[in-house]
Design an enzyme around this catalytic site. Structure first.
Site, PDB file in Angstrom:
ATOM      1  N   THR A  12       0.853  -1.193   0.000  1.00  0.00           N
ATOM      2  CA  THR A  12       0.000   0.000   0.000  1.00  0.00           C
ATOM      3  C   THR A  12       0.889   1.242   0.000  1.00  0.00           C
ATOM      4  O   THR A  12       1.947   1.262   0.618  1.00  0.00           O
ATOM      5  CB  THR A  12      -0.949   0.021   1.210  1.00  0.00           C
ATOM      6  OG1 THR A  12      -0.208   0.196   2.421  1.00  0.00           O
ATOM      7  CG2 THR A  12      -1.766  -1.264   1.289  1.00  0.00           C
ATOM      8  N   GLY A  13       0.434   2.260  -0.713  1.00  0.00           N
ATOM      9  CA  GLY A  13       1.251   3.471  -0.822  1.00  0.00           C
ATOM     10  C   GLY A  13       2.544   3.192  -1.555  1.00  0.00           C
ATOM     11  O   GLY A  13       3.620   3.604  -1.112  1.00  0.00           O
ATOM     12  N   GLY A  14       2.452   2.525  -2.700  1.00  0.00           N
ATOM     13  CA  GLY A  14       3.646   2.048  -3.378  1.00  0.00           C
ATOM     14  C   GLY A  14       4.184   2.929  -4.481  1.00  0.00           C
ATOM     15  O   GLY A  14       5.085   2.510  -5.208  1.00  0.00           O
ATOM     16  N   SER A  16       5.720   5.898  -4.128  1.00  0.00           N
ATOM     17  CA  SER A  16       6.844   6.759  -3.764  1.00  0.00           C
ATOM     18  C   SER A  16       7.488   6.256  -2.469  1.00  0.00           C
ATOM     19  O   SER A  16       6.939   5.391  -1.781  1.00  0.00           O
ATOM     20  CB  SER A  16       6.383   8.211  -3.572  1.00  0.00           C
ATOM     21  OG  SER A  16       5.469   8.310  -2.486  1.00  0.00           O
ATOM     22  N   ILE A  18       9.353   4.731   0.667  1.00  0.00           N
ATOM     23  CA  ILE A  18       9.650   3.384   1.136  1.00  0.00           C
ATOM     24  C   ILE A  18       8.803   2.347   0.415  1.00  0.00           C
ATOM     25  O   ILE A  18       9.276   1.263   0.079  1.00  0.00           O
ATOM     26  CB  ILE A  18       9.451   3.302   2.663  1.00  0.00           C
ATOM     27  CG1 ILE A  18      10.515   4.146   3.373  1.00  0.00           C
ATOM     28  CG2 ILE A  18       9.511   1.853   3.152  1.00  0.00           C
ATOM     29  CD1 ILE A  18      10.266   4.351   4.855  1.00  0.00           C
ATOM     30  N   SER A 136       7.153   3.603  12.960  1.00  0.00           N
ATOM     31  CA  SER A 136       8.152   4.666  13.067  1.00  0.00           C
ATOM     32  C   SER A 136       8.668   4.696  14.500  1.00  0.00           C
ATOM     33  O   SER A 136       7.962   4.298  15.434  1.00  0.00           O
ATOM     34  CB  SER A 136       7.521   6.023  12.716  1.00  0.00           C
ATOM     35  OG  SER A 136       8.400   7.084  13.069  1.00  0.00           O
ATOM     36  N   TYR A 149       0.258  11.937  15.045  1.00  0.00           N
ATOM     37  CA  TYR A 149       1.116  11.035  14.255  1.00  0.00           C
ATOM     38  C   TYR A 149       1.747   9.989  15.166  1.00  0.00           C
ATOM     39  O   TYR A 149       1.749   8.790  14.851  1.00  0.00           O
ATOM     40  CB  TYR A 149       2.193  11.859  13.546  1.00  0.00           C
ATOM     41  CG  TYR A 149       3.124  11.029  12.689  1.00  0.00           C
ATOM     42  CD1 TYR A 149       2.635  10.196  11.687  1.00  0.00           C
ATOM     43  CD2 TYR A 149       4.506  11.092  12.871  1.00  0.00           C
ATOM     44  CE1 TYR A 149       3.490   9.439  10.897  1.00  0.00           C
ATOM     45  CE2 TYR A 149       5.370  10.340  12.086  1.00  0.00           C
ATOM     46  CZ  TYR A 149       4.858   9.518  11.103  1.00  0.00           C
ATOM     47  OH  TYR A 149       5.710   8.769  10.328  1.00  0.00           O
TER      48      TYR A 149
END
Length: 247
Positions: A12-14, A16, A18, A136, A149
């Site tokens: 997912t979120g591929g 840009s 990481i 994170s 966050y």
């Protein structure tokens, strides 16, 4: 030797950062990789560059995740590697000034969206599959103006470890990768101007024992390692990659 040949992977979120670097490495290892993103042009461009398959989906929208599930089930019938990567920092504000819009946006993608991506795909995960959650180091830090966050990543860590316990009977491994400061587009989306970003980068590098920011490729290699047979006895682990910042 392509260690992930015949494996079906979702990132997912591929398009840009990481996610992109990880999808590229997974493809290089022989996996069939589906990458998701919110912007059609960006996700199709990224997929063409690295040999992945694009799917336009917003992790914050459960209906998009359901459509992704249906398509992957129809085309492949299984998922061997699930990298829940998509996330945003949101606007940095003190708790007193936090808006409900910013709270909902960050939690909607980082926590709610990630949670239901995992939840939805569990029935499609093959026995012995690998799930990696991108967290994170902020999950265990408490810096001013980053409450939402930080909380979203702490919540992710909690569900990842619970999922590791729940899915162990099927030999499905769930692990967490927690980067420190990393050169990706996410910092530029935090609302800081270019001068502020450069100043922040300089300050961070001074604090990092290895004296450099992380690279997306550094993180990608660990995600891919956790996805392969070499990591078959690792589950419920959090891998911290921060150049020694949290020493």
């Amino acid at each position: 030797m392509k260690e992930l040949k015949d494996k079906i992977a979702i990132v997912t979120g591929g398009n840009s950062g990481i996610g992109y670097a990880t999808a590229k490495e997974l493809v290089a290892q022989g996996a069939t990789v589906i990458i998701t993103g919110r912007r059609r042009e960006a996700i199709e461009k990224a997929a063409a560059e690295i040999g992945a398959l694009p799917f336009v989906a917003d992790q914050a929208k459960i209906e998009d995740t359901a459509l992704l599930f249906d398509e992957v089930k129809k085309q492949y019938g299984k998922v061997d590697i699930l990298f829940v990567n998509a996330g945003i920092t949101g606007v940095q504000l003190p708790i007193e000034q936090m808006t409900t819009e910013n709270f909902d946006s960050v939690m909607g993608i980082n926590f709610r969206g990630a949670y239901f991506t995992l939840s939805k795909f569990i029935p499609l995960l093959s026995d012995g599959a690998s799930v990696v959650i991108l967290s994170s180091i902020v999950a265990s830090t408490y810096h001013a103006n980053s409450s939402v966050y930080q909380a979203s990543k702490a919540a992710l860590n909690s569900i990842a470890k619970t999922a590791a316990a729940e899915l162990a009977a099927r030999n499905i491994r769930v692990n967490i990768v927690s980067p420190g400061p990393t050169k990706t587009e996410i910092l530029s989306k935090s609302g800081l101007d270019e001068d502020s970003l450069q100043q922040l980068t300089r300050q961070l590098v001074l604090q990092i024992p290895l004296k450099r920011m992380g690279a997306a490729e550094d993180i990608a290699k660990w995600v891919v390692y956790l996805s392969g047979d070499s990591a078959r006895f690792i589950t419920g682990a959090e891998i911290t990659m921060d150049g020694g910042l949290t020493l």
